[in-house]
Design a protein around this motif. Structure first.
Motif, PDB file in Angstrom:
ATOM      1  N   ARG A 217       0.830  -1.200   0.000  1.00 15.72           N
ATOM      2  CA  ARG A 217       0.000   0.000   0.000  1.00 15.72           C
ATOM      3  C   ARG A 217       0.866   1.252   0.000  1.00 15.72           C
ATOM      4  O   ARG A 217       0.532   2.241  -0.657  1.00 15.72           O
ATOM      5  CB  ARG A 217      -0.924   0.000   1.223  1.00 15.72           C
ATOM      6  N   PHE A 218       1.986   1.208   0.730  1.00 10.83           N
ATOM      7  CA  PHE A 218       2.853   2.390   0.767  1.00 10.83           C
ATOM      8  C   PHE A 218       3.370   2.731  -0.615  1.00 10.83           C
ATOM      9  O   PHE A 218       3.365   3.899  -1.017  1.00 10.83           O
ATOM     10  CB  PHE A 218       4.026   2.147   1.718  1.00 10.83           C
ATOM     11  N   PHE A 219       3.845   1.737  -1.359  1.00 11.92           N
ATOM     12  CA  PHE A 219       4.438   2.020  -2.661  1.00 11.92           C
ATOM     13  C   PHE A 219       3.402   2.224  -3.765  1.00 11.92           C
ATOM     14  O   PHE A 219       3.697   2.883  -4.771  1.00 11.92           O
ATOM     15  CB  PHE A 219       5.411   0.909  -3.052  1.00 11.92           C
ATOM     16  N   SER A 220       2.210   1.698  -3.612  1.00 16.68           N
ATOM     17  CA  SER A 220       1.196   1.869  -4.654  1.00 16.68           C
ATOM     18  C   SER A 220       0.302   3.075  -4.413  1.00 16.68           C
ATOM     19  O   SER A 220      -0.187   3.692  -5.369  1.00 16.68           O
ATOM     20  CB  SER A 220       0.323   0.614  -4.757  1.00 16.68           C
ATOM     21  N   ARG A 221       0.101   3.423  -3.138  1.00 15.80           N
ATOM     22  CA  ARG A 221      -0.810   4.524  -2.833  1.00 15.80           C
ATOM     23  C   ARG A 221      -0.397   5.232  -1.546  1.00 15.80           C
ATOM     24  O   ARG A 221      -1.075   5.170  -0.520  1.00 15.80           O
ATOM     25  CB  ARG A 221      -2.240   3.991  -2.704  1.00 15.80           C
ATOM     26  N   PRO A 222       0.745   5.913  -1.553  1.00 12.55           N
ATOM     27  CA  PRO A 222       1.163   6.652  -0.349  1.00 12.55           C
ATOM     28  C   PRO A 222       0.149   7.739  -0.007  1.00 12.55           C
ATOM     29  O   PRO A 222      -0.417   8.380  -0.888  1.00 12.55           O
ATOM     30  CB  PRO A 222       2.516   7.243  -0.761  1.00 12.55           C
ATOM     31  N   GLN A 223      -0.061   7.941   1.282  1.00  7.51           N
ATOM     32  CA  GLN A 223      -1.110   8.855   1.725  1.00  7.51           C
ATOM     33  C   GLN A 223      -0.627  10.269   2.012  1.00  7.51           C
ATOM     34  O   GLN A 223      -1.434  11.198   2.058  1.00  7.51           O
ATOM     35  CB  GLN A 223      -1.773   8.280   2.981  1.00  7.51           C
ATOM     36  N   SER A 224       0.655  10.453   2.208  1.00  9.86           N
ATOM     37  CA  SER A 224       1.166  11.782   2.545  1.00  9.86           C
ATOM     38  C   SER A 224       1.940  12.373   1.368  1.00  9.86           C
ATOM     39  O   SER A 224       2.544  11.644   0.566  1.00  9.86           O
ATOM     40  CB  SER A 224       2.079  11.714   3.776  1.00  9.86           C
ATOM     41  N   ASP A 225       1.906  13.687   1.265  1.00 16.82           N
ATOM     42  CA  ASP A 225       2.678  14.368   0.224  1.00 16.82           C
ATOM     43  C   ASP A 225       4.163  14.076   0.383  1.00 16.82           C
ATOM     44  O   ASP A 225       4.879  13.893  -0.606  1.00 16.82           O
ATOM     45  CB  ASP A 225       2.440  15.880   0.295  1.00 16.82           C
ATOM     46  N   GLU A 226       4.636  14.020   1.637  1.00 17.10           N
ATOM     47  CA  GLU A 226       6.055  13.774   1.878  1.00 17.10           C
ATOM     48  C   GLU A 226       6.475  12.408   1.326  1.00 17.10           C
ATOM     49  O   GLU A 226       7.536  12.274   0.712  1.00 17.10           O
ATOM     50  CB  GLU A 226       6.347  13.831   3.378  1.00 17.10           C
ATOM     51  N   ALA A 227       5.644  11.390   1.538  1.00 13.21           N
ATOM     52  CA  ALA A 227       5.977  10.051   1.054  1.00 13.21           C
ATOM     53  C   ALA A 227       5.948   9.993  -0.468  1.00 13.21           C
ATOM     54  O   ALA A 227       6.825   9.368  -1.091  1.00 13.21           O
ATOM     55  CB  ALA A 227       5.016   9.021   1.637  1.00 13.21           C
ATOM     56  N   ARG A 228       4.970  10.634  -1.090  1.00 11.05           N
ATOM     57  CA  ARG A 228       4.910  10.625  -2.559  1.00 11.05           C
ATOM     58  C   ARG A 228       6.145  11.280  -3.151  1.00 11.05           C
ATOM     59  O   ARG A 228       6.752  10.767  -4.099  1.00 11.05           O
ATOM     60  CB  ARG A 228       3.637  11.329  -3.028  1.00 11.05           C
ATOM     61  N   LEU A 229       6.545  12.409  -2.606  1.00  7.40           N
ATOM     62  CA  LEU A 229       7.728  13.092  -3.117  1.00  7.40           C
ATOM     63  C   LEU A 229       8.985  12.276  -2.883  1.00  7.40           C
ATOM     64  O   LEU A 229       9.884  12.228  -3.725  1.00  7.40           O
ATOM     65  CB  LEU A 229       7.854  14.466  -2.450  1.00  7.40           C
ATOM     66  N   PHE A 230       9.058  11.607  -1.733  1.00  5.40           N
ATOM     67  CA  PHE A 230      10.218  10.782  -1.426  1.00  5.40           C
ATOM     68  C   PHE A 230      10.348   9.633  -2.418  1.00  5.40           C
ATOM     69  O   PHE A 230      11.428   9.373  -2.961  1.00  5.40           O
ATOM     70  CB  PHE A 230      10.094  10.235  -0.004  1.00  5.40           C
ATOM     71  N   ILE A 231       9.266   8.933  -2.667  1.00  7.22           N
ATOM     72  CA  ILE A 231       9.300   7.804  -3.595  1.00  7.22           C
ATOM     73  C   ILE A 231       9.641   8.272  -5.004  1.00  7.22           C
ATOM     74  O   ILE A 231      10.472   7.683  -5.701  1.00  7.22           O
ATOM     75  CB  ILE A 231       7.960   7.054  -3.583  1.00  7.22           C
ATOM     76  N   GLN A 232       9.038   9.356  -5.444  1.00  2.45           N
ATOM     77  CA  GLN A 232       9.317   9.875  -6.785  1.00  2.45           C
ATOM     78  C   GLN A 232      10.770  10.300  -6.928  1.00  2.45           C
ATOM     79  O   GLN A 232      11.386  10.110  -7.976  1.00  2.45           O
ATOM     80  CB  GLN A 232       8.394  11.056  -7.075  1.00  2.45           C
ATOM     81  N   GLY A 233      11.341  10.836  -5.864  1.00  2.00           N
ATOM     82  CA  GLY A 233      12.716  11.300  -5.942  1.00  2.00           C
ATOM     83  C   GLY A 233      13.745  10.201  -5.842  1.00  2.00           C
ATOM     84  O   GLY A 233      14.847  10.312  -6.377  1.00  2.00           O
ATOM     85  N   GLU A 234      13.392   9.095  -5.169  1.00  2.00           N
ATOM     86  CA  GLU A 234      14.364   8.034  -4.926  1.00  2.00           C
ATOM     87  C   GLU A 234      14.394   6.986  -6.029  1.00  2.00           C
ATOM     88  O   GLU A 234      15.429   6.378  -6.277  1.00  2.00           O
ATOM     89  CB  GLU A 234      14.057   7.343  -3.585  1.00  2.00           C
ATOM     90  N   LEU A 235      13.261   6.741  -6.692  1.00  2.00           N
ATOM     91  CA  LEU A 235      13.239   5.690  -7.698  1.00  2.00           C
ATOM     92  C   LEU A 235      13.814   6.191  -9.021  1.00  2.00           C
ATOM     93  O   LEU A 235      13.701   7.370  -9.351  1.00  2.00           O
ATOM     94  CB  LEU A 235      11.808   5.195  -7.912  1.00  2.00           C
ATOM     95  N   PRO A 236      14.433   5.298  -9.822  1.00  2.00           N
ATOM     96  CA  PRO A 236      15.065   5.726 -11.072  1.00  2.00           C
ATOM     97  C   PRO A 236      14.068   5.977 -12.192  1.00  2.00           C
ATOM     98  O   PRO A 236      14.455   6.277 -13.302  1.00  2.00           O
ATOM     99  CB  PRO A 236      15.987   4.542 -11.402  1.00  2.00           C
ATOM    100  N   TRP A 237      12.794   5.820 -11.946  1.00  3.72           N
ATOM    101  CA  TRP A 237      11.775   6.172 -12.919  1.00  3.72           C
ATOM    102  C   TRP A 237      10.716   6.996 -12.204  1.00  3.72           C
ATOM    103  O   TRP A 237      10.586   6.957 -11.000  1.00  3.72           O
ATOM    104  CB  TRP A 237      11.145   4.906 -13.526  1.00  3.72           C
TER     105      TRP A 237
END
Length: 244
Positions: A217-237
């Protein structure tokens, strides 16, 4: 004494007035592997040190078990990113954690050798621990902690400086420790590792827990803006998430 559930309420750590932990609310049950993610400076490593008793919180509460004890009687161990090794043999370093258990020297050595076999270091038992590679030292540190049969094992980025092969070996050992009945709370920056090892994710930012949710659930539908930005910034795509 049972140590789970572990409940943290408004836990704060503010050295010199700086909010490193700014009100942590978190509850951990007695099974699984929880991965702690978040940007640098989020307070992840400090959180582990507070739980382990190495750092005294400035405010808030930490309650262990249904009786709400302030500290666990025993059963909590921590392994650091750069584990400390004595200038002694691999076997001696492994057996070190057994000294408080009242075993004879021969029994400690026997148990330690059995554990070294499980982590693939039996052939290095007589070598100096300082001759081991970084990955081997981390496996030795895990063996030393595992020997004590901890109820809760805290891991602070145990593969941060390791190559993929050494990381895979460490991950294998972590899975075996979990299967053996130990609850694990682990800090990592490796999102792939989080998906491979974790049952749930604690995501921290600015000294707070923003999310505590199952891995998928965290990686498919993060609930916080901070988590979404973190995942987008850390993954190579670049990932796109549906609106909450």
């Amino acid at each position: 004494m049972a140590i789970f559930p572990l409940r943290l309420r408004d836990l704060r750590y503010q050295p010199n007035g700086r909010a490193v932990l700014a009100g942590i609310d978190l509850e951990l049950g007695d099974e699984g592997i929880t991965l702690v993610l978040g940007p640098n400076g989020a307070g992840k490593s400090v959180l582990l040190r507070v739980i382990c008793g190495l750092v005294e919180p400035s405010a808030g509460s930490m309650a262990w078990g249904d009786e709400g004890a302030r500290r666990p009687a025993q059963g909590v161990m921590m392994v650091f990113q750069r584990p400390m090794m004595l200038r002694a043999s691999v076997l001696h370093n492994a057996a070190l954690g057994l000294r408080p258990f009242g075993l004879s020297r021969r029994e400690r050595a026997r148990c330690a050798m059995t554990m070294l076999e499980r982590v693939g270091l039996a052939d290095r038992a007589d070598d100096s621990a300082h001759q081991l590679s970084g990955g081997e030292q981390q496996r030795l540190a895990l063996a030393r902690a595992w020997l004590t049969r901890p109820r809760l094992l805290l891991l602070d980025e145990p593969t941060a400086s390791l190559d993929p092969s050494a990381s895979a070996e460490v991950e294998r050992i972590i899975r075996e420790i979990r299967t053996d009945g130990t609850r694990i709370l682990m800090v990592t920056h490796n999102l792939g590792q989080a998906t491979r090892l974790g049952d749930d994710i604690v995501f921290m930012s600015a000294g707070r827990v923003c999310e505590h949710t199952p891995v998928q659930r965290f990686f498919s539908r993060p609930q916080s803006d901070e988590a979404r930005l973190f995942i987008q910034g850390e993954l190579p795509w670049r990932m796109r998430f549906p609106s909450p």
